[in-house]
Design a protein around this motif. Structure first.
Motif, PDB file in Angstrom:
ATOM      1  N   ARG A 193       0.868  -1.215  -0.133  1.00 56.52           N
ATOM      2  CA  ARG A 193       0.011  -0.120   0.054  1.00 56.52           C
ATOM      3  C   ARG A 193       1.056   1.141   0.023  1.00 56.52           C
ATOM      4  O   ARG A 193       1.744   1.363   0.911  1.00 56.52           O
ATOM      5  N   LEU A 194       0.828   2.222  -0.871  1.00 60.87           N
ATOM      6  CA  LEU A 194       1.645   3.565  -1.078  1.00 60.87           C
ATOM      7  C   LEU A 194       0.918   4.402  -0.557  1.00 60.87           C
ATOM      8  O   LEU A 194      -0.436   4.733  -0.671  1.00 60.87           O
ATOM      9  N   CYS A 195       1.821   5.074   0.280  1.00 63.21           N
ATOM     10  CA  CYS A 195       0.917   6.436   0.917  1.00 63.21           C
ATOM     11  C   CYS A 195       1.751   7.443   1.170  1.00 63.21           C
ATOM     12  O   CYS A 195       3.186   7.589   1.255  1.00 63.21           O
ATOM     13  N   LEU A 196       1.393   8.747   0.569  1.00 58.05           N
ATOM     14  CA  LEU A 196       1.887  10.009   0.906  1.00 58.05           C
ATOM     15  C   LEU A 196       1.171  10.696   2.192  1.00 58.05           C
ATOM     16  O   LEU A 196       0.157  10.883   2.243  1.00 58.05           O
ATOM     17  N   ARG A 197       2.083  10.445   3.309  1.00 53.83           N
ATOM     18  CA  ARG A 197       1.711  10.692   4.689  1.00 53.83           C
ATOM     19  C   ARG A 197       2.158  11.988   5.153  1.00 53.83           C
ATOM     20  O   ARG A 197       3.442  12.244   5.412  1.00 53.83           O
ATOM     21  N   ASN A 198       1.239  13.183   5.316  1.00 53.25           N
ATOM     22  CA  ASN A 198       1.404  14.347   5.792  1.00 53.25           C
ATOM     23  C   ASN A 198       1.747  14.293   7.227  1.00 53.25           C
ATOM     24  O   ASN A 198       0.939  13.704   8.163  1.00 53.25           O
ATOM     25  N   VAL A 199       3.029  14.854   7.711  1.00 54.18           N
ATOM     26  CA  VAL A 199       3.153  14.600   9.225  1.00 54.18           C
ATOM     27  C   VAL A 199       3.365  16.127   9.800  1.00 54.18           C
ATOM     28  O   VAL A 199       2.988  16.390  11.076  1.00 54.18           O
ATOM     29  N   VAL A 200       3.575  17.072   8.887  1.00 58.51           N
ATOM     30  CA  VAL A 200       3.528  18.403   9.389  1.00 58.51           C
ATOM     31  C   VAL A 200       2.606  19.249   8.558  1.00 58.51           C
ATOM     32  O   VAL A 200       3.225  19.573   7.299  1.00 58.51           O
ATOM     33  N   PRO A 201       1.597  19.926   9.056  1.00 62.48           N
ATOM     34  CA  PRO A 201       0.567  20.380   8.025  1.00 62.48           C
ATOM     35  C   PRO A 201       1.231  21.760   7.752  1.00 62.48           C
ATOM     36  O   PRO A 201       0.489  22.512   6.907  1.00 62.48           O
ATOM     37  N   ALA A 202       2.093  22.301   8.445  1.00 60.96           N
ATOM     38  CA  ALA A 202       2.379  23.625   8.396  1.00 60.96           C
ATOM     39  C   ALA A 202       2.471  24.439   7.071  1.00 60.96           C
ATOM     40  O   ALA A 202       1.951  25.395   6.841  1.00 60.96           O
ATOM     41  N   PRO A 203       3.126  23.964   6.072  1.00 63.28           N
ATOM     42  CA  PRO A 203       3.494  24.660   4.903  1.00 63.28           C
ATOM     43  C   PRO A 203       1.950  24.530   4.173  1.00 63.28           C
ATOM     44  O   PRO A 203       1.728  25.618   3.352  1.00 63.28           O
ATOM     45  N   PHE A 204       1.288  23.750   4.304  1.00 62.44           N
ATOM     46  CA  PHE A 204      -0.077  23.966   3.899  1.00 62.44           C
ATOM     47  C   PHE A 204      -1.237  24.920   4.497  1.00 62.44           C
ATOM     48  O   PHE A 204      -2.046  25.486   3.937  1.00 62.44           O
ATOM     49  N   LEU A 205      -1.218  25.009   5.829  1.00 62.28           N
ATOM     50  CA  LEU A 205      -1.976  25.768   6.705  1.00 62.28           C
ATOM     51  C   LEU A 205      -1.506  27.256   6.812  1.00 62.28           C
ATOM     52  O   LEU A 205      -2.418  28.232   6.842  1.00 62.28           O
ATOM     53  N   ALA A 206      -0.196  27.572   6.654  1.00 58.75           N
ATOM     54  CA  ALA A 206       0.246  28.831   6.698  1.00 58.75           C
ATOM     55  C   ALA A 206      -0.464  29.906   5.618  1.00 58.75           C
ATOM     56  O   ALA A 206      -0.547  31.048   6.085  1.00 58.75           O
ATOM     57  N   PRO A 207      -0.624  29.339   4.609  1.00 57.76           N
ATOM     58  CA  PRO A 207      -1.182  30.532   3.877  1.00 57.76           C
ATOM     59  C   PRO A 207      -2.525  30.862   3.935  1.00 57.76           C
ATOM     60  O   PRO A 207      -3.213  31.709   3.636  1.00 57.76           O
ATOM     61  N   ARG A 208      -3.324  29.516   4.822  1.00 55.39           N
ATOM     62  CA  ARG A 208      -4.688  30.076   5.127  1.00 55.39           C
ATOM     63  C   ARG A 208      -4.798  30.935   6.097  1.00 55.39           C
ATOM     64  O   ARG A 208      -5.747  31.899   6.326  1.00 55.39           O
ATOM     65  N   PHE A 209      -3.866  30.945   7.221  1.00 56.10           N
ATOM     66  CA  PHE A 209      -3.591  32.017   8.318  1.00 56.10           C
ATOM     67  C   PHE A 209      -3.421  33.309   7.424  1.00 56.10           C
ATOM     68  O   PHE A 209      -3.840  34.503   8.028  1.00 56.10           O
ATOM     69  N   ALA A 210      -2.577  33.245   6.484  1.00 54.76           N
ATOM     70  CA  ALA A 210      -2.229  34.577   6.015  1.00 54.76           C
ATOM     71  C   ALA A 210      -3.518  35.292   5.249  1.00 54.76           C
ATOM     72  O   ALA A 210      -3.423  36.550   5.110  1.00 54.76           O
ATOM     73  N   SER A 211      -4.167  34.447   4.680  1.00 54.79           N
ATOM     74  CA  SER A 211      -5.531  34.979   3.864  1.00 54.79           C
ATOM     75  C   SER A 211      -6.375  35.736   4.917  1.00 54.79           C
ATOM     76  O   SER A 211      -7.181  36.215   4.337  1.00 54.79           O
TER      77      SER A 211
END
Length: 749
Positions: free
Chosen positions: A495-513
């Motif tokens: 089973r192949l997984c791309l597993r995010n462990v630190v959401p920061a790079p994805f969430l930081a732009p949401r806080f900036a918006s």
């Protein structure tokens, strides 16, 4: 007072007609779309002006937008649309909307450059072939001006209504008083922090104890900040349904003194009236003519103002439109929107997309924000199942056999090269990703030519593969690429997984918006742990609200002669049963008992039934639905007696309110640590490398957060009294004791 509206929003209001049609169309990814626009611009001359900002006025309406391009040599205004497949299959109402946008930009360009006429072009760019289809119309400036004014006139009455609503709303919010007269202890401190963050336009981390009224203590000050901070919207985001209901209840109280439009967003599967039908006019009667009936439904809904799930359903039923897509439209016109985290933080989040498109100033409140770490990890993780893929290959159309076989070859190569049960690779192999992307394109093209053929497992695999490719584009240290070995009919597969462990790079732009975001929880420490993982700005203020409760209200006892470690579970059952029975005999009433797993729960409960058959017991079961969860909680009545057994970190470990004698005590028979397994060990290694806190970030902090949340169910008001037993010898360790609330006085059991 002028009303600002984006060109796209104006056209969607005035020029959308016909059916709601969500049949499969393989749309380009955001990166492919941007690359397509850039490629079109690169093919034009040196004087070509891409991403041209244009604006215009009509009476008190201010229209703004960014045209895709203007070629002064050809005197041509271009609206570029990227797509995949056969252009002739594009619905006519989509094409009409595109022309409306292009013609509006055409007039704004005529006005900006003093042009008597202009060519207006729709440029359709096919991502796969990279071919352009250019549709051109020549218009005089006066004709385009007339078209512009007609669209504005259609919108003007609505805009005037919106301006009047906003003026009245802000005037009333300036005079809004706290609905309970006096704040609770700690509630004022929280409210002042939220208000200051809104005025400064920054994020805020707030740890505030259970029972002070965090929901009202955050909503009230943010609404008070609307006029001075020129806020357009408030988004109250929750992890679970109970939090959503608390927010709606608080907003109901507040809107008694201010004309607030409040919307509740619910999941599509809960809102859908015809789950057996597809979302297009040939299948669903509520999709047929949706945009023709939308204006009347929208007007009726806005007139009501209070738009929880039931109200939206009533309006939708009266106007024969889809309630789910009606609610998405209403998000544009409501002051406060209450919904799940995913509506703002997910990769394709509705509220975030609207915020960017309309350049809103929004205030965001994130309830029980300690949940956001795991929820966001899930949003930015994806996996491919070898058994689901095998089914897709077996039943795939002939045209897709070759691209799917390429994936199979690359997948087998991965299996052969990496034989361990669980393994993490440095990055997803380029050859595998290329085969996957090739298959995504092939399936998309096939779906365009044969829409009816793309359903079931093939469609599911398409979306899974598309998400895998998209996340692979942004792969980095914030994620893992791992293989989990399992056994199939033909031997081991992964089973192949791309597993995010630190959401920061994805969430930081949401806080900036957002203009301001307040994240609050009763368990939101250590501060750095959440700041690091969520991607909050380094200068984010921290507010730790003092507890309104006295130490004597809660008797916290550590049973440090018992170990709940996995290897000691069998030996721990009898002493735990004795401890629970002794406490209940001393003080009968309602208790909650928390365990690390359903198996452990059942072992202790079975022994307690055997030893004390007259003791009233009830338990959480696996996969309980909403009605079953409600029935579990309804057993906790004033003056009642008995013990409810639950799993720590589950539905009853947080977000439930059982004040007074509805709950007088809790037993927590676990430290709450995540399982020791290969995935968590890899996570620990990554946390150590990034933050120097491998064990704490992976195990200790998440575990103790669940324990403190569970204990927080006992004391809900300043009149409550109760007892909490922390059952495990490790609760006595200094490192663990430091993470417990400072107002607790802890003794031994």
């Amino acid at each position: 007072m002028s009303y600002r509206v984006a060109v796209r929003a104006l056209c969607e209001f005035t020029a959308k007609a016909g059916d709601l049609d969500l049949r499969f169309t393989p749309s380009p990814t955001a990166q492919e779309g941007m690359a397509g626009h850039a490629l079109v611009a690169s093919r034009r001359g040196e004087d070509y002006r891409a991403e041209l900002t244009l604006s215009g006025e009509y009476r008190h309406l201010s229209v703004r937008g960014r045209a895709d391009g203007y070629d002064p040599t050809a005197n041509r205004l271009e609206e570029v649309k990227t797509y995949r497949g056969d252009l002739t299959r594009m619905p006519a109402n989509h094409r009409a909307l595109h022309w409306a946008q292009a013609k509006l930009y055409g007039w704004l360009a005529c006005q900006a450059f003093a042009l008597a006429e202009i060519e207006v072009a729709l440029v359709y760019f096919e991502i796969g072939s990279q071919r352009e289809t250019v549709l051109v119309e020549r218009h005089g400036a006066e004709a385009l001006k007339a078209f512009f004014e007609t669209q504005c006139e259609r919108f003007l009455a609505w805009a005037e209504q919106e301006v009047a609503h906003r003026a009245e709303r802000d005037a009333q919010l300036q005079r809004l008083g706290f609905p309970h007269g006096d704040f609770r202890v700690g509630q004022r401190q929280l409210a002042e922090g939220v208000y200051k963050a809104a005025r400064l336009g920054c994020c805020l981390q707030a740890q505030a104890p259970t029972g002070i009224g965090k929901t009202l203590g955050t909503l009230f000050p943010l609404l008070k900040a609307f006029p001075s901070s020129a806020l357009d919207k408030l988004f109250f985001l929750t992890a679970k349904t109970p939090g959503r209901q608390l927010a709606l209840h608080a907003l109901q109280r507040l809107r008694a003194d201010a004309p607030l439009r409040v919307l509740e967003l619910v999941a599509r599967d809960k809102a859908c009236v015809h789950p057996d039908k597809a979302c297009h006019g040939e299948s669903c009667p509520l999709a047929r003519g949706f945009y023709d009936r939308l204006p009347a439904a929208r007007a009726a809904a806005i007139q009501r103002g209070w738009l929880d799930r039931g109200a939206v359903s009533e309006v939708a039923r009266a106007h024969e439109v889809c309630p789910y897509y009606l609610s998405q439209e209403l998000a544009r016109w409501c002051d406060a929107v209450v919904g799940d985290y995913n509506y703002y933080f997910d990769g394709s989040a509705l509220l975030h997309g609207l915020t960017l498109a309309n350049q809103w100033r929004v205030g965001v409140l994130v309830d029980e924000a300690h949940n956001l770490v795991e929820r966001a990890r899930g949003m930015y993780s994806t996996e491919l199942d070898p058994f689901a893929f095998a089914e897709v290959r077996r039943d795939a159309p002939v045209a897709l056999k070759k691209p799917l076989e390429r994936i199979a070859r690359q997948w087998r190569a991965l299996d052969q090269a990496h034989g361990e049960a669980y393994q993490v690779l440095d990055e997803p192999p380029a050859a595998f990703l290329a085969s996957l992307q090739n298959a995504v394109s092939a399936i998309g093209d096939h779906g365009v030519e044969n829409p009816a053929a793309l359903h079931g497992p093939l469609q599911t695999f398409y979306f899974d593969a598309l998400q895998f490719c998209r996340l692979a584009e942004s792969f980095g240290e914030h994620s893992l690429f791992d293989l989990s070995r399992t056994t199939g009919r033909r031997g081991p597969v992964s089973r192949l997984c791309l597993r995010n462990v630190v959401p920061a790079p994805f969430l930081a732009p949401r806080f900036a918006s957002a203009h301001s975001t307040t994240l609050f929880s009763a368990t939101f420490s250590p501060r750095a742990f959440y700041r690091d993982l969520l991607g909050l700005p380094a200068a984010t203020p921290w507010l730790d609200v003092a507890s309104p409760f006295a130490a004597e209200q809660l008797d916290v006892r550590i049973a440090d002669r018992i170990s709940t470690r996995f290897q000691h579970r069998a030996a721990s059952v009898a002493p735990i049963v004795e401890l629970i029975a002794d406490q209940y005999a001393r003080l009968p009433g309602n208790y909650l008992a928390f365990f690390s797993s359903f198996d452990y729960l059942q072992q202790v409960m079975a022994r307690l039934v055997e030893a004390h058959p007259d003791l009233p017991l009830w338990n959480q079961a696996r996969r309980m639905d909403e009605a079953q969860r409600d029935a579990f909680l309804q057993r906790f009545v004033e003056g009642g007696r008995g013990i409810g057994f639950a799993v720590l970190g589950g539905a009853f470990g947080e977000g439930i309110d059982l004040p007074g004698e509805r709950l007088i005590g809790a037993f927590v028979a676990t430290l709450g640590l995540p399982q020791l397994n290969p995935v968590n060990e890899q996570l620990s290694q990554r946390m150590e490398r990034l933050f120097g806190e491998g064990y704490a970030y992976t195990y200790l902090y998440p575990g103790l957060q669940k324990v403190v949340q569970a204990a927080g169910r006992v004391i809900r008001t300043r009149e409550d009294r109760g007892v909490v037993y922390l059952i495990d010898d490790r609760f006595g360790h200094a490192q663990v004791r430091r993470l417990m609330p400072s107002w607790w006085t802890i003794g031994r059991a």
